[in-house]
Design a protein around this motif. Structure first.
Motif, PDB file in Angstrom:
ATOM      1  N   ASN A 242       0.836  -1.209   0.000  1.00  0.00           N
ATOM      2  CA  ASN A 242       0.000   0.000   0.000  1.00  0.00           C
ATOM      3  C   ASN A 242       0.865   1.251   0.000  1.00  0.00           C
ATOM      4  O   ASN A 242       0.606   2.199  -0.739  1.00  0.00           O
ATOM      5  N   ASN A 243       1.909   1.251   0.846  1.00  0.00           N
ATOM      6  CA  ASN A 243       2.794   2.418   0.903  1.00  0.00           C
ATOM      7  C   ASN A 243       3.517   2.637  -0.418  1.00  0.00           C
ATOM      8  O   ASN A 243       3.796   3.775  -0.798  1.00  0.00           O
ATOM      9  N   ALA A 244       3.823   1.527  -1.101  1.00  0.00           N
ATOM     10  CA  ALA A 244       4.546   1.642  -2.371  1.00  0.00           C
ATOM     11  C   ALA A 244       3.601   2.034  -3.512  1.00  0.00           C
ATOM     12  O   ALA A 244       4.052   2.306  -4.622  1.00  0.00           O
ATOM     13  N   GLY A 245       2.307   2.060  -3.258  1.00  0.00           N
ATOM     14  CA  GLY A 245       1.342   2.340  -4.317  1.00  0.00           C
ATOM     15  C   GLY A 245       1.395   1.272  -5.413  1.00  0.00           C
ATOM     16  O   GLY A 245       1.348   1.582  -6.600  1.00  0.00           O
ATOM     17  N   ALA A 246       1.514   0.011  -5.002  1.00  0.00           N
ATOM     18  CA  ALA A 246       1.683  -1.085  -5.958  1.00  0.00           C
ATOM     19  C   ALA A 246       0.461  -1.256  -6.862  1.00  0.00           C
ATOM     20  O   ALA A 246      -0.664  -0.961  -6.464  1.00  0.00           O
ATOM     21  N   ASP A 247       0.729  -1.710  -8.094  1.00  0.00           N
ATOM     22  CA  ASP A 247      -0.360  -2.045  -9.021  1.00  0.00           C
ATOM     23  C   ASP A 247      -0.893  -3.448  -8.731  1.00  0.00           C
ATOM     24  O   ASP A 247      -2.075  -3.711  -8.906  1.00  0.00           O
ATOM     25  N   LEU A 248       0.021  -4.340  -8.362  1.00  0.00           N
ATOM     26  CA  LEU A 248      -0.370  -5.720  -8.074  1.00  0.00           C
ATOM     27  C   LEU A 248       0.488  -6.255  -6.937  1.00  0.00           C
ATOM     28  O   LEU A 248       1.615  -5.802  -6.731  1.00  0.00           O
ATOM     29  N   PHE A 249      -0.052  -7.244  -6.248  1.00  0.00           N
ATOM     30  CA  PHE A 249       0.670  -7.904  -5.161  1.00  0.00           C
ATOM     31  C   PHE A 249       0.648  -9.403  -5.441  1.00  0.00           C
ATOM     32  O   PHE A 249      -0.417  -9.993  -5.614  1.00  0.00           O
ATOM     33  N   LEU A 250       1.834 -10.008  -5.520  1.00  0.00           N
ATOM     34  CA  LEU A 250       1.916 -11.435  -5.822  1.00  0.00           C
ATOM     35  C   LEU A 250       2.618 -12.162  -4.684  1.00  0.00           C
ATOM     36  O   LEU A 250       3.784 -11.901  -4.401  1.00  0.00           O
ATOM     37  N   SER A 251       1.932 -13.062  -4.036  1.00  0.00           N
ATOM     38  CA  SER A 251       2.502 -13.776  -2.906  1.00  0.00           C
ATOM     39  C   SER A 251       2.814 -15.215  -3.303  1.00  0.00           C
ATOM     40  O   SER A 251       1.999 -15.886  -3.927  1.00  0.00           O
ATOM     41  N   LEU A 252       4.025 -15.654  -2.947  1.00  0.00           N
ATOM     42  CA  LEU A 252       4.498 -16.970  -3.383  1.00  0.00           C
ATOM     43  C   LEU A 252       4.657 -17.915  -2.196  1.00  0.00           C
ATOM     44  O   LEU A 252       5.390 -17.615  -1.259  1.00  0.00           O
ATOM     45  N   HIS A 253       3.983 -19.039  -2.265  1.00  0.00           N
ATOM     46  CA  HIS A 253       4.048 -20.042  -1.204  1.00  0.00           C
ATOM     47  C   HIS A 253       4.062 -21.439  -1.818  1.00  0.00           C
ATOM     48  O   HIS A 253       3.751 -21.604  -3.002  1.00  0.00           O
ATOM     49  N   VAL A 254       4.391 -22.424  -0.980  1.00  0.00           N
ATOM     50  CA  VAL A 254       4.085 -23.809  -1.335  1.00  0.00           C
ATOM     51  C   VAL A 254       3.143 -24.333  -0.255  1.00  0.00           C
ATOM     52  O   VAL A 254       2.982 -23.711   0.787  1.00  0.00           O
ATOM     53  N   ASP A 255       2.548 -25.466  -0.518  1.00  0.00           N
ATOM     54  CA  ASP A 255       1.592 -26.035   0.423  1.00  0.00           C
ATOM     55  C   ASP A 255       2.201 -27.279   1.077  1.00  0.00           C
ATOM     56  O   ASP A 255       3.274 -27.743   0.668  1.00  0.00           O
ATOM     57  N   ALA A 256       1.524 -27.784   2.084  1.00  0.00           N
ATOM     58  CA  ALA A 256       1.955 -29.006   2.762  1.00  0.00           C
ATOM     59  C   ALA A 256       0.728 -29.791   3.164  1.00  0.00           C
ATOM     60  O   ALA A 256      -0.340 -29.222   3.362  1.00  0.00           O
ATOM     61  N   ASN A 257       0.878 -31.091   3.264  1.00  0.00           N
ATOM     62  CA  ASN A 257      -0.239 -31.917   3.714  1.00  0.00           C
ATOM     63  C   ASN A 257       0.323 -33.151   4.413  1.00  0.00           C
ATOM     64  O   ASN A 257       1.334 -33.688   3.969  1.00  0.00           O
ATOM     65  N   PRO A 258      -0.327 -33.576   5.498  1.00  0.00           N
ATOM     66  CA  PRO A 258       0.156 -34.787   6.184  1.00  0.00           C
ATOM     67  C   PRO A 258       0.198 -35.978   5.224  1.00  0.00           C
ATOM     68  O   PRO A 258       1.033 -36.871   5.380  1.00  0.00           O
ATOM     69  N   SER A 259      -0.700 -35.995   4.233  1.00  0.00           N
ATOM     70  CA  SER A 259      -0.640 -37.049   3.228  1.00  0.00           C
ATOM     71  C   SER A 259       0.321 -36.626   2.124  1.00  0.00           C
ATOM     72  O   SER A 259       0.166 -35.564   1.531  1.00  0.00           O
ATOM     73  N   GLY A 260       1.301 -37.449   1.881  1.00  0.00           N
ATOM     74  CA  GLY A 260       2.262 -37.153   0.816  1.00  0.00           C
ATOM     75  C   GLY A 260       1.627 -37.196  -0.555  1.00  0.00           C
ATOM     76  O   GLY A 260       2.242 -36.828  -1.549  1.00  0.00           O
ATOM     77  N   LEU A 261       0.368 -37.665  -0.625  1.00  0.00           N
ATOM     78  CA  LEU A 261      -0.289 -37.791  -1.935  1.00  0.00           C
ATOM     79  C   LEU A 261      -0.831 -36.462  -2.453  1.00  0.00           C
ATOM     80  O   LEU A 261      -0.989 -36.279  -3.655  1.00  0.00           O
ATOM     81  N   ALA A 262      -1.133 -35.547  -1.520  1.00  0.00           N
ATOM     82  CA  ALA A 262      -1.695 -34.254  -1.951  1.00  0.00           C
ATOM     83  C   ALA A 262      -0.678 -33.531  -2.801  1.00  0.00           C
ATOM     84  O   ALA A 262       0.488 -33.424  -2.433  1.00  0.00           O
ATOM     85  N   GLN A 263      -1.098 -33.026  -3.958  1.00  0.00           N
ATOM     86  CA  GLN A 263      -0.180 -32.323  -4.840  1.00  0.00           C
ATOM     87  C   GLN A 263      -0.927 -31.323  -5.700  1.00  0.00           C
ATOM     88  O   GLN A 263      -2.154 -31.304  -5.727  1.00  0.00           O
ATOM     89  N   GLY A 264      -0.183 -30.466  -6.382  1.00  0.00           N
ATOM     90  CA  GLY A 264      -0.793 -29.555  -7.341  1.00  0.00           C
ATOM     91  C   GLY A 264      -0.627 -28.099  -6.975  1.00  0.00           C
ATOM     92  O   GLY A 264      -0.155 -27.745  -5.902  1.00  0.00           O
ATOM     93  N   VAL A 265      -1.041 -27.246  -7.931  1.00  0.00           N
ATOM     94  CA  VAL A 265      -0.891 -25.815  -7.789  1.00  0.00           C
ATOM     95  C   VAL A 265      -2.275 -25.179  -7.602  1.00  0.00           C
ATOM     96  O   VAL A 265      -3.249 -25.621  -8.212  1.00  0.00           O
ATOM     97  N   ALA A 266      -2.354 -24.165  -6.731  1.00  0.00           N
ATOM     98  CA  ALA A 266      -3.611 -23.450  -6.493  1.00  0.00           C
ATOM     99  C   ALA A 266      -3.319 -21.957  -6.384  1.00  0.00           C
ATOM    100  O   ALA A 266      -2.234 -21.562  -5.973  1.00  0.00           O
TER     101      ALA A 266
END
Ligand SMILES: [Zn+2]
Length: 382
Positions: A242-266
């Motif tokens: 907000n202070n920078a007067g940004a046009d867009l904000f892009l947040s980068l994360h990965v996910d985790a799940n107790p089941s190793g089978l869960a996968q994919g991008v969201a």
């Protein structure tokens, strides 16, 4: 404040437990137990569930951020009078509900953020004027009754989000000069998801730098929301944009799940499910999701509306991408490969480009390259 965690007892713990019970996250105690309230395993689990709902770090510990969020969650619209207090703005879920209601009725209360600020007061005053109520900018019983009786005045397209759309249209198709805040998740002592020595914090930092390099090469202004070794709170990251007067904000994360089978991008954008939604955020999330799925072959876990702090408190369209599950062997293998991270950076950049082209390009998803982009920018610069 003192951190509260498993094993602690006392009145503050009782208060936290009462809130978690009222939110339906903790079963009510059966009354057989009259000792001091204990921060037990069930309480810890409920705190984690609450933190997850709010997009906070799910450590099961009640620090200042979680404490404030819990305090705000206690309020239901109508529990207290709401007004703009300049020195100490009122915050809480009741303010959020009021803002949503005003937006539904076509009044620009700003992006619903649960903080009763100047914009909320202006919207409330307009509403009071239009409906013949006393114009005091305060949400008391009479105003509340009127708010509840009225059917939404407008359907689809709330003013604040229509303005976001207009801003994108006015900004034109070129990337040059656009200011983007890239938010690498976690950092510092918060490593995020940690599997076999690979940390979300480091991987997303690396991805952020790759994206930054490409954006700068196309003439965009790319700003990183954190340094390599620190972890600002989610609200601070939003404030930075907000202070920078940004046009867009892009947040980068990965996910985790107790089941190793869960996968994919969201991908996630601001939205309350059946209430207000950032349409630009939703469009950008859709472009990012499509480009990443087409370019990487990862499982499509779709786009979703969320009210997480970074999406809610940013005044520009914001998207959070969760680039696979570090807990899944296939996704992890991809994430650890620098070439994959280049592909992701390129896909995100092209998605941003698509947003500003407003669907006016005929390149099929997944085929637009970084070189195409540079050529486009250079041709337009002449
Ligand atoms: Zn994360």
């Amino acid at each position: 404040m003192q951190l509260l965690r498993r094993g602690d007892t006392g009145p503050a713990v009782a208060e936290i437990r009462a809130t978690l019970v009222s939110l339906g996250l903790l079963p009510p105690t059966n009354g057989q137990h009259h000792g001091p309230a204990v921060f037990d395993v069930a309480t810890e689990q409920a705190v984690r569930a609450f933190q997850q709902q709010r997009g906070m770090i799910t450590d099961g510990i009640v620090g200042p951020a979680t404490y404030n969020a819990l305090a705000g969650a206690r309020w239901r619209l109508g529990d207290r009078n709401l007004a703009y207090l300049v020195s100490q703005p009122i915050t809480g879920d009741d303010v959020f509900a009021l803002q949503e209601r005003l937006l539904e009725l076509g009044y620009d209360a700003g992006r619903p953020d649960g903080v009763f600020g100047k914009q909320t007061e202006l919207a409330l005053r307009s509403f009071q004027r239009d409906y013949g109520l006393g114009v005091d900018g305060m949400c008391g019983p009479a105003t509340l009754r009127a708010l509840r009786q009225l059917a939404p005045k407008v359907r689809g397209g709330r003013p604040v989000f229509l303005r976001e759309q207009e801003r994108v249209r006015m900004a034109g198709p070129r990337l040059r000069g656009k200011r983007i805040v890239i938010d690498a998740g976690h950092g510092g002592r918060d490593r995020g998801v940690l599997v076999a020595g690979a940390s979300e914090a480091d991987l997303m930092w690396d991805l952020a730098r790759r994206l930054e390099g490409r954006m700068v090469a196309t003439g965009m202004e790319a700003l990183l929301s954190r340094g390599p070794d620190v972890c600002p709170a989610e609200a601070e990251r939003a404030q930075f944009a907000n202070n920078a007067g940004a046009d867009l904000f892009l947040s980068l994360h990965v996910d985790a799940n107790p089941s190793g089978l869960a996968q994919g991008v969201a991908s996630f954008h601001f939205g309350t499910g059946n209430g207000p939604t950032s349409t630009v955020g939703e469009a950008l999330a859709g472009f990012i999701q499509r480009e990443l799925v087409a370019r990487t072959g990862m499982l499509d876990c779709r786009i979703h509306p969320k009210t997480w702090d970074t999406l809610r408190l940013t005044r520009c369209p914001a998207v959070r991408v969760e680039v696979g599950y570090l807990t899944n062997p296939d996704d992890r293998r991809r994430l650890l490969d620098p070439t994959f991270r280049d592909i992701v950076a390129e896909g995100i950049l092209v998605a941003v480009k698509r947003l500003y082209l407003l669907g006016k390009d005929d390149q099929p998803t997944g085929t637009f390259t970084f070189d195409d982009l540079l050529r486009y920018e250079l041709a337009k610069a002449e």
